[in-house]
Motif scaffolding. Structure first.
Motif, PDB file in Angstrom:
ATOM      1  N   PRO A 115      -7.936  -2.935  19.971  1.00 51.54           N
ATOM      2  CA  PRO A 115      -8.735  -2.708  18.768  1.00 51.54           C
ATOM      3  C   PRO A 115      -7.950  -1.870  17.757  1.00 51.54           C
ATOM      4  N   GLY A 116      -8.084  -2.197  16.480  1.00 49.84           N
ATOM      5  CA  GLY A 116      -7.396  -1.445  15.442  1.00 49.84           C
ATOM      6  C   GLY A 116      -5.988  -1.923  15.162  1.00 49.84           C
ATOM      7  N   PHE A 117      -5.512  -2.932  15.895  1.00 45.69           N
ATOM      8  CA  PHE A 117      -4.170  -3.460  15.656  1.00 45.69           C
ATOM      9  C   PHE A 117      -4.161  -4.223  14.327  1.00 45.69           C
ATOM     10  N   LEU A 118      -3.248  -3.831  13.414  1.00 47.87           N
ATOM     11  CA  LEU A 118      -3.189  -4.438  12.075  1.00 47.87           C
ATOM     12  C   LEU A 118      -2.009  -5.395  11.901  1.00 47.87           C
ATOM     13  N   GLY A 119      -1.008  -5.279  12.758  1.00 53.37           N
ATOM     14  CA  GLY A 119       0.146  -6.164  12.637  1.00 53.37           C
ATOM     15  C   GLY A 119       1.424  -5.440  13.024  1.00 53.37           C
ATOM     16  N   TYR A 130       9.753  -4.454  17.355  1.00 50.16           N
ATOM     17  CA  TYR A 130       8.353  -4.863  17.554  1.00 50.16           C
ATOM     18  C   TYR A 130       7.372  -3.711  17.290  1.00 50.16           C
ATOM     19  N   SER A 131       7.767  -2.765  16.424  1.00 51.66           N
ATOM     20  CA  SER A 131       6.898  -1.629  16.109  1.00 51.66           C
ATOM     21  C   SER A 131       5.572  -2.120  15.538  1.00 51.66           C
ATOM     22  N   GLN A 132       4.483  -1.511  16.018  1.00 51.72           N
ATOM     23  CA  GLN A 132       3.131  -1.969  15.665  1.00 51.72           C
ATOM     24  C   GLN A 132       2.448  -1.003  14.694  1.00 51.72           C
ATOM     25  N   VAL A 133       1.464  -1.501  13.973  1.00 54.14           N
ATOM     26  CA  VAL A 133       0.694  -0.697  13.022  1.00 54.14           C
ATOM     27  C   VAL A 133      -0.779  -0.746  13.419  1.00 54.14           C
ATOM     28  N   TYR A 134      -1.406   0.453  13.502  1.00 56.45           N
ATOM     29  CA  TYR A 134      -2.822   0.559  13.894  1.00 56.45           C
ATOM     30  C   TYR A 134      -3.633   1.266  12.819  1.00 56.45           C
ATOM     31  N   ASP A 172       0.833  -1.199   0.000  1.00 58.59           N
ATOM     32  CA  ASP A 172       0.000   0.000   0.000  1.00 58.59           C
ATOM     33  C   ASP A 172       0.874   1.257   0.000  1.00 58.59           C
ATOM     34  N   GLU A 173       0.555   2.229  -0.847  1.00 58.84           N
ATOM     35  CA  GLU A 173       1.369   3.439  -0.957  1.00 58.84           C
ATOM     36  C   GLU A 173       1.373   4.243   0.334  1.00 58.84           C
ATOM     37  N   ASN A 174       0.229   4.350   0.981  1.00 64.43           N
ATOM     38  CA  ASN A 174       0.156   5.108   2.229  1.00 64.43           C
ATOM     39  C   ASN A 174       1.024   4.459   3.309  1.00 64.43           C
ATOM     40  N   LEU A 175       0.922   3.132   3.421  1.00 65.72           N
ATOM     41  CA  LEU A 175       1.723   2.415   4.409  1.00 65.72           C
ATOM     42  C   LEU A 175       3.205   2.521   4.068  1.00 65.72           C
ATOM     43  N   SER A 176       3.536   2.483   2.782  1.00 62.76           N
ATOM     44  CA  SER A 176       4.921   2.626   2.356  1.00 62.76           C
ATOM     45  C   SER A 176       5.481   3.964   2.808  1.00 62.76           C
ATOM     46  N   ILE A 202       2.825   3.110  14.444  1.00 69.67           N
ATOM     47  CA  ILE A 202       2.290   4.093  13.508  1.00 69.67           C
ATOM     48  C   ILE A 202       0.819   3.767  13.264  1.00 69.67           C
ATOM     49  N   SER A 203       0.092   4.761  12.796  1.00 69.76           N
ATOM     50  CA  SER A 203      -1.313   4.532  12.422  1.00 69.76           C
ATOM     51  C   SER A 203      -1.499   4.978  10.982  1.00 69.76           C
ATOM     52  N   LEU A 204      -2.468   4.402  10.291  1.00 65.05           N
ATOM     53  CA  LEU A 204      -2.666   4.677   8.868  1.00 65.05           C
ATOM     54  C   LEU A 204      -3.084   6.111   8.595  1.00 65.05           C
ATOM     55  N   ASP A 205      -3.578   6.821   9.622  1.00 69.77           N
ATOM     56  CA  ASP A 205      -3.939   8.223   9.422  1.00 69.77           C
ATOM     57  C   ASP A 205      -2.807   9.166   9.832  1.00 69.77           C
TER      58      ASP A 205
END
Length: 386
Positions: free
Chosen positions: A229-233, A267-271, A131-135, A289-292
């Motif tokens: 909640p909202g944890f993506l990996g 162990y950085s997480q993505v939300y 995903d470009e945003n995640l990149s 980090i979060s997607l927003d």
């Protein structure tokens, strides 16, 4: 000439010592010859195994039938990689810029240079993100200096990049500093260089059946035991690697994910959102980090402000199609066999060098022994009565 008992005793003692030394050296030669024969037999067996795997009909049929399916995504990924490379080349006075310039515009020269043989690549070119945003977020999280880091397999590769004089100053005639001017680039400032063999590899395992060999991290848990909640990996598992970088880059058989990217992301997480990330703070230890656009480096360190648009970021993979498990396993076996062949080739070279050293020592000692026998013969002829 009269007989000298002490000299005769000394000659006998010397004879026994030289003879014993010859026997020891002969045993060493025999030992290394047997080792070399064993290693060559192992190499032959591995080569046959690779040929057998390449000949498996399922693999050949899959490669032919899925060419068109993978071509479109592959072409898109190539385009984003080209954009990334162009972005690096614009940074003319960086180590990453010089490495990319060499590999793209001076291919024949680069292949002959000892300082580039150990270089795996630049961090930003060693993975892709679906995903470009995640990149953009993952790239911003690491920062430009890290993204432009030069990755080498070994510490010897690091030492080849830069040399110092007796006063500890950089020798501008050596390594990248000496190479830059020859291709119209001058290296300025500091740059990050990473040795894979010196990184602490992830001690755990991989997710079962995952072709990308993602790390098997335990999910974060809130004080009540529930997953936030909202944890993506985990960030390290959101980097896609190509087949060449999935495994067996280091002497110990580790790939980029469990060495390079594990050390960069830990162990950085993505939300999904900043609000959910903030609620999960009790179980965030190594950043998130979060997607927003939310970003936490470590507990207590928050990155605020607007996101950057023009940043150096990982190429986009556009979601590579997943290969069947059987095909993945076959390719992984081939990868491991090729890695074993590389390690075995190094062992064979070392064993050949040891054998040569042992043979040279044996022949030198034999010459000494022959000279000793000749001297002893001349002495005996002198002391014998006419």
């Amino acid at each position: 000439m009269e007989e000298d008992p002490q000299k005769i005793e000394s000659m006998i003692s010397s004879s026994e010592k030289v003879d014993a030394d010859l026997q020891d050296l002969g045993l060493k030669v025999n030992y290394h010859e047997k080792n070399l024969a064993f290693l060559n037999a192992e190499m032959s067996t591995l080569s046959e195994s690779v040929i057998d795997l390449q000949a498996e009909p399922e693999l050949a049929v899959y490669d032919i039938s899925h060419v068109n399916e993978e071509t479109s995504n592959h072409e898109c990924q190539i385009q984003t990689m080209k954009h990334t490379i162009e972005h690096i080349l614009e940074k003319e006075k960086t180590a990453a810029g010089i490495i990319c310039q060499l590999r793209i515009r001076h291919v024949s020269q680069a292949s002959k240079l000892p300082l580039t043989k150990d270089v795996v690549g630049v961090v930003v070119t060693l993975g892709s993100v679906k995903d470009e945003n995640l990149s953009r977020l993952l790239s911003e999280y690491l920062g430009s200096e890290t993204m432009l880091g030069v990755v080498c397999k070994t510490f010897e590769g690091i030492k080849a990049l830069e040399k110092y004089d007796k006063e500890g100053m950089i020798d501008k005639n050596f390594g990248l500093h000496g190479l830059g001017p020859s291709i119209g680039r001058l290296l300025e400032g500091r740059f990050l260089a990473i040795s894979l063999e010196n990184l602490r590899a992830y001690p755990g395992g991989f997710l079962a059946g995952d072709p990308q060999k993602r790390l098997d991290f335990p999910k974060p848990r809130l004080p009540d035991g529930k997953c936030p909640p909202g944890f993506l990996g985990f960030a390290v598992n959101m980097i896609d690697l190509d087949d060449d970088h999935l495994s067996c880059l280091t002497v110990n058989g580790h790939g980029l994910r469990e060495t390079l990217f594990y050390n960069l992301f830990s162990y950085s997480q993505v939300y999904r959102s900043r609000a959910e990330m903030e609620l999960a703070m009790p179980c965030i230890s190594d950043g998130a980090i979060s997607l927003d656009g939310g970003m936490i480096k470590t507990n207590g360190l928050f990155y605020l402000g607007a996101r950057k648009d023009d940043i150096l970021r990982f190429p986009t993979s556009f979601g590579k199609p997943t290969r069947p498990k059987e095909i993945h396993e076959t390719r992984e076996k081939m990868k491991v066999l090729q890695w074993k062949k590389e390690r075995l080739a190094e062992d064979i070279l070392r064993e050949k060098a040891l054998l040569k050293k042992a043979k040279d020592a044996f022949h030198a000692k034999r010459k000494d022994y022959e000279k000793f026998l000749n001297d002893a013969r001349q002495y005996i002829l002198k002391v014998l009565p006419n």
